[in-house]
Write a protein that holds these residues in place. Sequence first.
Motif, mmCIF file in Angstrom:
data_model
loop_
_atom_site.group_PDB
_atom_site.id
_atom_site.type_symbol
_atom_site.label_atom_id
_atom_site.label_comp_id
_atom_site.label_asym_id
_atom_site.label_seq_id
_atom_site.Cartn_x
_atom_site.Cartn_y
_atom_site.Cartn_z
ATOM 1 N N ILE A 5 39.318 21.498 41.964
ATOM 2 C CA ILE A 5 39.408 22.209 43.238
ATOM 3 C C ILE A 5 38.446 21.529 44.198
ATOM 4 C CG2 ILE A 5 39.070 24.390 44.448
ATOM 5 C CD1 ILE A 5 39.673 25.855 41.865
ATOM 6 N N GLY A 6 38.978 21.046 45.307
ATOM 7 C CA GLY A 6 38.149 20.360 46.292
ATOM 8 C C GLY A 6 37.778 21.287 47.430
ATOM 9 N N TYR A 28 50.490 36.913 44.052
ATOM 10 C CA TYR A 28 49.424 37.182 45.024
ATOM 11 C C TYR A 28 49.668 36.445 46.341
ATOM 12 C CZ TYR A 28 47.490 38.389 40.508
ATOM 13 O OH TYR A 28 47.318 38.910 39.245
ATOM 14 N N GLY A 29 50.797 35.776 46.459
ATOM 15 C CA GLY A 29 51.096 35.008 47.651
ATOM 16 C C GLY A 29 50.988 33.513 47.392
ATOM 17 N N LYS A 30 50.924 32.747 48.474
ATOM 18 C CA LYS A 30 50.860 31.291 48.359
ATOM 19 C C LYS A 30 49.400 30.821 48.267
ATOM 20 C CE LYS A 30 55.064 29.342 50.331
ATOM 21 N NZ LYS A 30 55.253 28.443 49.189
ATOM 22 N N PRO A 31 49.158 29.758 47.514
ATOM 23 C CA PRO A 31 47.812 29.178 47.487
ATOM 24 C C PRO A 31 47.488 28.480 48.802
ATOM 25 C CG PRO A 31 49.325 27.799 46.254
ATOM 26 C CD PRO A 31 50.099 29.030 46.655
ATOM 27 N N SER A 32 46.259 28.005 48.910
ATOM 28 C CA SER A 32 45.801 27.353 50.141
ATOM 29 C C SER A 32 46.626 26.127 50.496
ATOM 30 C CB SER A 32 44.331 26.939 50.001
ATOM 31 O OG SER A 32 43.501 28.052 49.793
ATOM 32 N N ALA A 33 47.140 25.458 49.478
ATOM 33 C CA ALA A 33 47.932 24.237 49.663
ATOM 34 C C ALA A 33 48.766 24.042 48.405
ATOM 35 C CB ALA A 33 47.012 23.030 49.890
ATOM 36 N N PRO A 34 49.798 23.211 48.464
ATOM 37 C CA PRO A 34 50.511 22.890 47.226
ATOM 38 C C PRO A 34 49.569 22.258 46.204
ATOM 39 C CG PRO A 34 51.774 22.181 49.136
ATOM 40 C CD PRO A 34 50.426 22.585 49.650
ATOM 41 N N VAL A 35 49.836 22.523 44.929
ATOM 42 C CA VAL A 35 49.042 21.920 43.852
ATOM 43 C C VAL A 35 49.568 20.510 43.615
ATOM 44 C CG1 VAL A 35 48.354 22.059 41.445
ATOM 45 C CG2 VAL A 35 48.606 24.159 42.788
ATOM 46 N N LEU A 48 43.773 20.821 43.878
ATOM 47 C CA LEU A 48 44.059 21.830 44.894
ATOM 48 C C LEU A 48 42.967 21.812 45.951
ATOM 49 C CD1 LEU A 48 45.649 24.278 45.989
ATOM 50 C CD2 LEU A 48 44.282 25.723 44.487
ATOM 51 N N ALA A 49 43.368 21.731 47.217
ATOM 52 C CA ALA A 49 42.423 21.800 48.333
ATOM 53 C C ALA A 49 42.146 23.273 48.632
ATOM 54 C CB ALA A 49 42.982 21.103 49.553
ATOM 55 N N ARG A 50 40.944 23.725 48.341
ATOM 56 C CA ARG A 50 40.594 25.146 48.464
ATOM 57 C C ARG A 50 40.824 25.692 49.871
ATOM 58 N NH1 ARG A 50 35.595 24.661 47.117
ATOM 59 N NH2 ARG A 50 35.659 25.345 44.931
ATOM 60 N N ASN A 67 45.336 30.881 44.522
ATOM 61 C CA ASN A 67 44.897 29.538 44.128
ATOM 62 C C ASN A 67 44.773 29.413 42.612
ATOM 63 O OD1 ASN A 67 44.755 28.757 46.786
ATOM 64 N ND2 ASN A 67 42.524 28.604 46.871
ATOM 65 N N MET A 68 44.089 30.369 42.003
ATOM 66 C CA MET A 68 43.844 30.268 40.573
ATOM 67 C C MET A 68 45.123 30.472 39.770
ATOM 68 S SD MET A 68 40.807 29.414 40.912
ATOM 69 C CE MET A 68 40.117 29.372 39.268
ATOM 70 N N GLN A 69 45.953 31.412 40.209
ATOM 71 C CA GLN A 69 47.209 31.638 39.509
ATOM 72 C C GLN A 69 48.121 30.420 39.630
ATOM 73 O OE1 GLN A 69 48.103 34.674 37.685
ATOM 74 N NE2 GLN A 69 49.465 33.067 36.910
ATOM 75 N N ALA A 70 48.131 29.785 40.805
ATOM 76 C CA ALA A 70 48.959 28.602 41.004
ATOM 77 C C ALA A 70 48.518 27.458 40.091
ATOM 78 C CB ALA A 70 48.916 28.163 42.472
ATOM 79 N N LEU A 71 47.218 27.285 39.917
ATOM 80 C CA LEU A 71 46.723 26.246 39.021
ATOM 81 C C LEU A 71 47.151 26.531 37.581
ATOM 82 C CD1 LEU A 71 43.162 25.555 40.446
ATOM 83 C CD2 LEU A 71 45.097 23.976 40.412
#
Length: 241
Positions: A5-6, A28-35, A48-50, A67-71
């Motif tokens: 995670i950057g 929980y919705g979409k993460p901050s960016a695509p993984v 993943l860009a935080r 973010n965490m669920q997407a990872l």
Amino acid sequence: MLAFIGGTGLTRMDDLEIRHRHDIETRYGKPSAPVAEGELNGVPVLFLARHGDPHVWLPHQVNYRANMQALKDAGATAIVAVNAVGGITAPAGALVLPEQIIDYTWGRDSTLFDDPNDPLVHVDFSWPFDPVLRRRLRGALERAGLQWVDGGCYAATQGPRLETAAEILRLERDGCDIVGMTGMPEAVLARELGIPYAMLSLVVNPAAGKASREITMAEIEAVLHTGMSDVRTVLATLAAG
């Protein structure tokens, strides 16, 4: 698969050969960016860009749960989170491998277990950072030949404003060595998901009241430029085993 995670200063990994971008929608919705899934020196990793790419989400706006669920959904089996932080006892430019964390944030979605239809789960969080992953990071730092600080406590504050000098004194009395705005709830969500998680922090400036003069953005950006180059070296070394 190892995931990174950057944070600020590490929105992209230029040496990552991206093979696929996972555009994931979580409960929980979409993460901050695509993984991003790719290869770092031939080793498969996730990134993943935080704060998004480009950097758009403030620390209190980040959808940490997504973010965490997407990872996890993308196949992460261990996560190394990179943070730009202020130094309370650690000097500017230092790389820190913290061992503890204190949460001063508020109002953030801080658990995956808040659905009344699901069973309530309490996770043990006595030692927030995975010891095996921390040992691997220590080895990577040693092999990279860099100066670093082993241990210490990360203070997670709400942001987006920086702290007052009085607040930093309080954090220091509490035993904190560095201060940032993104360590929580990220760390505990990884624990709830059962994913080993460790943090690598770059001190980009002295915390409030810890310098004899005002620190300029130019100075912070210079430390970010040099320090994140070292961080990239560490992550590549870690991925290579």
